[in-house]
Write an enzyme that holds these catalytic residues in place. Structure first.
Site, PDB file in Angstrom:
ATOM      1  N   GLU A 164      -9.644   4.511   6.731  1.00 26.62           N
ATOM      2  CA  GLU A 164      -8.807   4.759   7.899  1.00 26.62           C
ATOM      3  C   GLU A 164      -9.580   5.431   9.026  1.00 26.62           C
ATOM      4  OE1 GLU A 164      -6.125   3.330   8.258  1.00 26.62           O
ATOM      5  OE2 GLU A 164      -5.791   2.715   6.195  1.00 26.62           O
ATOM      6  N   GLY A 200       3.235   1.350  10.844  1.00 21.79           N
ATOM      7  CA  GLY A 200       2.918   0.770  12.142  1.00 21.79           C
ATOM      8  C   GLY A 200       2.391  -0.636  11.961  1.00 21.79           C
ATOM      9  N   ALA A 201       1.521  -0.817  10.959  1.00 18.52           N
ATOM     10  CA  ALA A 201       0.969  -2.126  10.630  1.00 18.52           C
ATOM     11  C   ALA A 201       0.302  -2.016   9.271  1.00 18.52           C
ATOM     12  CB  ALA A 201      -0.038  -2.576  11.690  1.00 18.52           C
ATOM     13  N   MET A 202       0.032  -3.163   8.665  1.00 17.16           N
ATOM     14  CA  MET A 202      -0.607  -3.193   7.355  1.00 17.16           C
ATOM     15  C   MET A 202      -1.591  -4.338   7.308  1.00 17.16           C
ATOM     16  SD  MET A 202      -1.104  -1.977   4.408  1.00 17.16           S
ATOM     17  CE  MET A 202      -2.250  -2.702   3.233  1.00 17.16           C
ATOM     18  N   GLU A 207      -6.366  -3.009  12.549  1.00 17.58           N
ATOM     19  CA  GLU A 207      -6.066  -3.773  11.342  1.00 17.58           C
ATOM     20  C   GLU A 207      -7.090  -4.882  11.088  1.00 17.58           C
ATOM     21  OE1 GLU A 207      -3.124  -1.096  11.134  1.00 17.58           O
ATOM     22  OE2 GLU A 207      -3.908  -2.402   9.561  1.00 17.58           O
ATOM     23  N   GLU A 220       0.841  -1.194   0.000  1.00 17.57           N
ATOM     24  CA  GLU A 220       0.000   0.000   0.000  1.00 17.57           C
ATOM     25  C   GLU A 220       0.881   1.250   0.000  1.00 17.57           C
ATOM     26  OE1 GLU A 220      -4.022   1.639   2.225  1.00 17.57           O
ATOM     27  OE2 GLU A 220      -2.477   0.682   3.424  1.00 17.57           O
ATOM     28  N   ASN A 239      -2.941  -6.441   5.284  1.00 15.95           N
ATOM     29  CA  ASN A 239      -2.994  -7.458   4.235  1.00 15.95           C
ATOM     30  C   ASN A 239      -3.987  -8.552   4.621  1.00 15.95           C
ATOM     31  OD1 ASN A 239      -0.484  -6.188   3.120  1.00 15.95           O
ATOM     32  ND2 ASN A 239       0.414  -7.149   4.930  1.00 15.95           N
ATOM     33  N   HIS A 282     -10.152  -3.704   9.267  1.00 10.64           N
ATOM     34  CA  HIS A 282      -9.952  -3.570   7.820  1.00 10.64           C
ATOM     35  C   HIS A 282     -10.236  -4.865   7.068  1.00 10.64           C
ATOM     36  CE1 HIS A 282      -8.570   0.479   7.360  1.00 10.64           C
ATOM     37  NE2 HIS A 282      -7.495   0.340   8.107  1.00 10.64           N
TER      38      HIS A 282
END
Length: 757
Positions: A414, A355-357, A392, A219, A359, A395
């Site tokens: 977000e 910080g984090a993703m 996360e 991203e 996926n 999401h």
């Protein structure tokens, strides 16, 4: 200030602040010779914005962190960068005459040479005959490309690059016929050290030696650094991933492993094939190769959850695992929609820019955002990990299952996740008092920044994906979360959940615009959601609600007026001054629950509250849910002070009351007499978050009064205010104290340093 006024305000008798005018906004300079210290300092400099600084040793606040960039780190330094505009070629999105349906990708990373080999077969739909196929590709060398239409013969293509546009163009001698076909591409690339695309990650092995793994961060638009693809969120497809990796390394992707065999060309390697993914955007794809331990559990819905940690630190993944096992079912229930994948992995990456993703099915984290040492990590760190995990995992539905059509609408992804992470953590850890912290950290931060003339609307048109990092900041995340919280309160939880389920069900595996969510929530609630939210997302700023009151028998009549609030108190010509504002009102007979709600959809209106006695207090913005400040006349503030002192006014309302008042005084809209008078009412305050905010405001005042005639008098006032809580808590933390009380000790030490003689 007359002695009588000083006594009524509860201020120390030796606090001399000459030149204060009770009826004027802000402070006026004194006129009694040179005896002007406090008044001069307050009126000229105390309200100047003060840059917030990191606490020493803050491990979360790093410039690479997406939460740092968005102002989401709990302690951060605000930095501003000025870049001069340059002439750029207008951005154009990819042509849609050829669209992907499925990617079958094999990648073979070399962890010594820091390169990778790859080949892919992309099933595509050709809408109309064409000789060219254009897709995204950067830092990848394509060696061969061919296309085979269904039922036809293979066509070999020529390769050209448009590096500035991050494109590869495949040109064929014959037209590709309309219909389905298979595009085969062979390529090589670099495992870069920029923490984007497919990159190398350095870590220390159990033997103390430096080692390398491979990880991904795609991203917003870096999947194109790993394989040629249609790297736009609306161009979704399914993915079949195969990784060729060393046998002694863990190899992960979004989906579960379906087969693992020895590489026929190299017996030290294994070929790991994963099941087909759902339809998804390229930026949500992920693969990781490295050395990891893990802890695992199955949630109550049967989903296997694993937390991967550095080797030898598996116990540090247990807290995050416990949070995830609670969080995933919470979202299943809240959205009334099952998590669509068979497994969920959370993994700590040694080198990680964000910080984090989120996926899908393989969520990557910076180590400090996932790992908790059960013996040494603080309660603050636990709270941080819980929030990031909650963010996360939200999401996985809102963003992954249903994805924004373009990056313009990323704020909604977000902002929503930044709101619901608090809802989730409050469910899992009610002892954190997390919503009061939201008012301080997210709402307060958003109001501070959005009051500047240099702010911007929540929703800003995005052209090229590289603009995402330039645009998304505190406004996008914290104000976005705050207006969604206000919307949730406005339509009610039941209708909100009903609308969310309808939205996620209708658009599952598809792409949407912001307006699609407003329509779903409007249909569920019967309220003008789209009309209301447009006033909050399309224009910058927020209102200050000025309220006056009259008593008519047993009824209280409020007159509400809205105007744009600016930090400097000045409204520029042409600025927006009108919002559709959900207003809630609480009273002394109902401090926790609003007695009246109304939508302020015009510049001013009158509201009648029945059964409110003359001596009762009235407060707007019950629970501090609204994204606005409230300007009370002195007599309404006077009525609220006893409720602050005896804490019958709830913590969030106590916090917003003083925060609004300090901000209004800084803007020259409220009397500083009222500020000090109300501040003294917090002498019995015992909520850490309220103290945190009040101490920050008082600290600004102390800093600006340094080296002035009023400094010692102000310190006396401050010590008087801090005294009871200091005596109650003591200077050292006690065994068994809650997280919030432990944190309060830190602020007592700060207060002691700021106000000591």
């Amino acid at each position: 200030m007359p002695v009588a006024s000083r006594q009524s305000a509860g201020l120390p008798m030796n606090l001399a602040i000459p030149g204060l005018c009770r009826h004027s906004p802000g402070l006026h300079l004194g006129t009694t010779g040179d005896n002007r210290g406090v008044a001069v300092a307050l009126s000229m400099s105390i309200w100047a914005p003060v840059e917030q600084r990191c606490r020493p040793g803050c491990s979360r606040c790093r410039p690479g962190c997406s939460r740092f960039r968005a102002g989401r780190c709990r302690s951060f330094t605000r930095r501003f960068q000025v870049t001069m505009p340059t002439e750029k070629k207008p951005f154009e999105r990819l042509p849609t005459n050829v669209r992907p349906v499925n990617y079958d990708i094999t990648l073979k990373p070399n962890l010594k040479a820091f390169t990778f080999e790859g080949h892919e077969t992309i099933t595509v739909q050709v809408a109309e005959p064409t000789r060219t196929v254009t897709l995204n590709c950067i830092e990848i060398e394509v060696s061969n490309v061919s296309y085979t239409p269904d039922g036809g013969s293979e066509l070999v293509g020529a390769i050209t690059y448009k590096k500035e546009d991050e494109l590869a163009v495949f040109t064929f001698e014959e037209e590709l016929p309309a219909g389905n076909g298979h595009l085969k591409v062979t390529f090589t690339g670099e495992l870069n050290d920029h923490m984007k695309g497919f990159y190398r990650s350095k870590y220390t092995g159990p033997d103390g030696e430096d080692r390398y793994g491979a990880s991904t961060q795609f991203e917003a638009s870096d999947a194109r650094r790993s394989f040629p693809c249609w790297d736009e969120p609306a161009l979704k497809a399914t993915f079949d991933i195969t990784l060729v990796a060393p046998k002694n390394r863990v190899a992960l992707s979004n989906m579960p492993v379906v087969s693992e065999t020895e590489d026929t060309a190299d017996s030290s390697l294994k070929v790991v094939k994963y099941s087909r993914s759902p339809i998804m955007s390229t930026y949500l794809l992920a693969f990781v190769v490295g050395e990891y331990d893990y802890v695992e559990a199955t949630d109550k819905d049967g989903v296997l959850i694993r937390v991967y940690t550095p080797v030898g630190k598996k116990e540090q993944g247990q807290f995050a695992l416990d949070v995830a096992v609670k969080t995933l079912p919470f979202y299943n229930h809240y959205f009334n929609l099952a998590y669509p994948l068979p497994k969920l992995d959370l993994i700590a990456i040694a080198d990680f820019a964000a910080g984090a993703m989120e996926n899908w099915g393989l969520v990557t984290y910076r180590e400090t955002a996932l790992l908790i040492d059960p013996k040494n990590s603080s309660s603050t760190a636990k709270q941080w990990v819980a929030l990031v995990v909650g963010h996360e995992l939200a999401h996985q539905w809102f963003g992954n299952l249903v994805t924004m059509e373009w990056w313009t609408h990323l704020w909604l992804n977000e902002g929503f996740a930044s709101w619901i992470e608090y809802l989730c953590v409050d469910h899992c850890f009610p002892e954190f008092d997390i919503w009061t912290q939201f008012v301080n950290q997210d709402l307060g931060r958003a109001l501070e920044l959005d009051a500047l003339h240099t702010s911007h609307p929540i929703e800003v048109p995005v052209g090229a994906p590289c603009e995402v990092d330039e645009i998304f900041d505190v406004i996008s995340y914290s104000k976005g979360a705050s207006v969604i919280r206000m919307l949730h309160d406005y339509i009610g939880d039941q209708d909100y959940r009903k609308g969310m389920n309808a939205y996620l069900t209708k658009f599952a595996y598809k792409n949407t615009f912001t307006e699609d969510l407003w329509a779903a929530l409007g249909d569920a609630s019967g309220k003008p959601v789209g009309e209301v939210m447009t006033t909050w997302t399309k224009q910058m700023g927020f209102p200050v609600i000025k309220v006056t009151q009259t008593q008519e028998g047993d009824s209280r009549v409020l007159e509400l007026t809205q105007e744009k609030f600016n930090a400097d108190g000045k409204t520029k010509e042409g600025e927006s001054t009108e919002w559709m504002v959900p207003i809630s009102v609480s009273t002394s007979t109902s401090p926790d629950t609003p007695v009246h709600t109304v939508l302020l959809d015009k510049p001013s209106m009158k509201v009648t509250l029945p059964d409110v006695k003359p001596n009762a207090w009235v407060k707007l913005n019950s629970g501090s849910v609204g994204v606005y400040r409230v300007h009370y006349p002195s007599e309404m503030l006077d009525a609220l002070i006893p409720a602050v002192r005896n804490k019958t006014l709830p913590p969030r309302d106590r916090l917003s009351l003083e925060n609004d008042l300090f901000a209004l005084a800084r803007a020259g809209l409220a009397s500083s007499v009222d500020v000090l008078k109300v501040a003294e009412g917090y002498i019995n305050e015992d909520n850490y978050t309220v103290w945190h905010d009040l101490a920050m405001n008082l600290g600004q005042m102390a800093s600006m009064l340094q080296y002035t005639e009023g400094s010692e008098a102000y310190k006396t006032f401050a010590r008087h205010l801090f005294g009871p809580v200091a005596r109650s808590l003591g200077w050292e933390a006690k065994e068994g104290e809650s997280f919030m009380l432990f944190a309060a000790h830190q602020y007592l030490r700060v207060g002691n340093e700021a106000f000591k003689t």
